[in-house]
Scaffold this active site. Sequence first.
Site, PDB file in Angstrom:
ATOM      1  N   CYS A   1      -2.683  -3.120   8.822  1.00 46.89           N
ATOM      2  CA  CYS A   1      -1.985  -1.166   9.203  1.00 46.89           C
ATOM      3  C   CYS A   1      -1.994  -1.714  10.787  1.00 46.89           C
ATOM      4  CB  CYS A   1      -3.532  -0.711   9.050  1.00 46.89           C
ATOM      5  SG  CYS A   1      -4.264  -1.159   7.292  1.00 46.89           S
TER       6      CYS A   1
ATOM      7  N   CYS B   1       1.348  -1.108   0.085  1.00 45.12           N
ATOM      8  CA  CYS B   1      -0.481   0.526   0.153  1.00 45.12           C
ATOM      9  C   CYS B   1       1.117   1.233   0.020  1.00 45.12           C
ATOM     10  CB  CYS B   1      -1.106  -0.150   1.629  1.00 45.12           C
ATOM     11  SG  CYS B   1       0.071   0.416   2.497  1.00 45.12           S
TER      12      CYS B   1
HETATM   13 FE1  FES Z   1      -1.809  -0.105   4.346  1.00 42.04          FE
HETATM   14 FE2  FES Z   1      -2.929   1.078   6.638  1.00 42.04          FE
HETATM   15  S1  FES Z   1      -3.433   0.569   3.790  1.00 42.04           S
HETATM   16  S2  FES Z   1      -1.330   0.599   6.211  1.00 42.04           S
END
Ligand code: FES
Length: 128
Positions: A104, A35
Amino acid sequence: MALYSEKVMDHFRNPRNVGVIENADGVGEVGNAKCGDIMKIYLKIDDGIVSDAKFETFGCGSAIASSSMATELIKGKPLEEVKQLTNKAVTEALDGLPAHKLHCSVLAEEAIAAAIKDYYEKTGNSGS
Ligand code: FES
């Protein structure tokens, strides 16, 4: 059911412990390659106690809520206890995260572990 708990929304909207600790005893920075989010944790350690913790998170709302909650959980705690902190404990304290957002909270666990490692390296302590 709402996707995010009240606690997640609260810590996302009003994150605790945002910022930098100048001359921190330990700093840990981790990222998630998928991400692209980045989390940095600063620790102040006095006599084996985490006397202060702050964070800078360039990431999603769950990452911000996780770092906020994680820093709250470790402040004032003995290092030995902080070393045991898992993303599960952070997630539980937030009253849960959606499955696709669990990574996360893993960032928070990893960033704290990296900051402790940094502290041990700076102090010449193996930590074991
Ligand atoms: Fe990657 Fe939350 S989407 S840390």
